[in-house]
Design an enzyme around this catalytic site. Structure first.
Site, PDB file in Angstrom:
ATOM      1  N   GLU A 110      -2.765  11.486   3.275  1.00  0.00           N
ATOM      2  CA  GLU A 110      -3.818  11.297   4.266  1.00  0.00           C
ATOM      3  C   GLU A 110      -3.809  12.486   5.202  1.00  0.00           C
ATOM      4  OE1 GLU A 110      -4.614   7.043   5.782  1.00  0.00           O
ATOM      5  OE2 GLU A 110      -2.444   7.282   5.715  1.00  0.00           O
TER       6      GLU A 110
ATOM      7  N   GLU B  51       0.858  -1.191   0.000  1.00  0.00           N
ATOM      8  CA  GLU B  51       0.000   0.000   0.000  1.00  0.00           C
ATOM      9  C   GLU B  51       0.888   1.234   0.000  1.00  0.00           C
ATOM     10  OE1 GLU B  51      -2.989   0.068   3.070  1.00  0.00           O
ATOM     11  OE2 GLU B  51      -2.954   2.255   3.197  1.00  0.00           O
TER      12      GLU B  51
END
Length: 304
Positions: free
Chosen positions: A156, A151
């Protein structure tokens, strides 16, 4: 979206704060291989040839509160050149979540089965939402099983940190709160939700480099994994989403207002510029994804 937990700063995590803009440090990318400029008329859904939906309210491995829908109430063009993902405090169709009747709706869009690519530059210009418990992300997955297929979290943000974004790698031995993480803080107390910003990764065979507005703030190589495997050598797909609540961001409180919107001006992908390197991305399915949502209970693996 892409992930880090409250354990940031421990173990393999590292935090970098930008006190002043630096000169752009991009390598030159190859040819543009994929893009969405979001220039469709107001109220129209995302381009189905480029994006599909994750749908449901099972918590997404992070005890999140939202139910992801395929409704234009949660993901639609605004007619001004943006895709808008909207998190709402509502439940118009009696959606059921892992905690009972859902309290929120939102959207999670992904390019799985539409576009994947190995290496290159992946970039989006985004104006993020704000508020305690709001969790926007732009990130990438390499398929199942997680975390073995990897990932890459390009961006974020958690609402309680309005001027900070995170970039993280997850893989076998460095997943969940043990992700290899760095962060970028806007100078002067600015909030990311106040304006559009550009979030980029340059993904090479032996490194991944993060930028905000062209300013490099982190670079990770296999040496940073402390003996764990480097699993970033196969096609990944992209994800855009806005989560509500979860183990890492915490939950909305009296200060959180709804609706909250993430505006995306564009998403663009370039090939890796390297003689003998990979060519353009593909429209084929990614190995291991099998048209299923990523959901790893208790691990905070696959959302943002």
């Amino acid at each position: 979206m892409p992930l880090v937990l409250a354990l940031l700063g421990a173990g393999l995590s590292a935090s970098l704060v930008a006190t002043a803009p630096s000169s752009p440090a991009h390598a030159e990318p190859g040819a543009l291989t994929w893009s969405d400029e979001f220039n469709a008329p107001a109220g129209t859904p995302p381009d189905g040839t480029k994006w599909k939906y994750d749908i449901g309210g099972g918590g997404w491995g992070n005890n999140e509160l939202q139910y992801y829908t395929d409704s234009t109430s949660n993901a639609a063009h605004d007619g001004n050149g943006n895709l808008v993902i909207t998190a709402r405090r509502e439940n118009p169709r009696d959606y059921q979540c892992h905690y009972g009747r859902c309290e929120y709706t939102s959207a999670r869009l992904l390019t799985a089965d539409r576009f994947t690519q190995t290496y290159g530059r992946f970039e989006a210009r985004i104006k993020i939402p704000r508020g305690q418990g709001i969790w926007p992300a732009f990130w990438m997955l390499g398929g199942l099983p997680w975390p073995d297929r990897g990932e890459i979290d390009i961006m974020e943000n958690i609402g309680r940190e309005p001027n900070r974004v995170h970039g993280t790698l997850h893989g076998p031995g460095y997943s969940g709160g043990d992700g290899i993480s760095s962060s970028y803080t806007l100078p002067g107390g600015q909030a990311f939700a106040d304006a559009f910003h550009t979030f980029t990764v340059d993904w090479a065979p032996d490194s991944i480099t993060w930028y905000v507005d062209g300013n490099q703030y982190a670079r990770k190589t296999p040496a940073d994994l402390r003996g764990n495997p480097w699993v970033f050598d196969h096609p990944f797909f992209m994800i855009l989403n806005v989560a509500v609540g979860g183990n890492w961001p915490g939950y909305p409180d009296a200060s959180t207002t709804f609706p909250q919107q993430m505006l995306v001006d564009y998403v663009r992908v370039w090939a890796w510029n390297n003689d003998g390197g990979p060519g353009p991305g593909t429209g084929g399915p990614i190995i291991g994804y099998a048209d299923k949502c990523i959901d790893i209970p208790g691990a905070n693996p696959a959302d943002g």
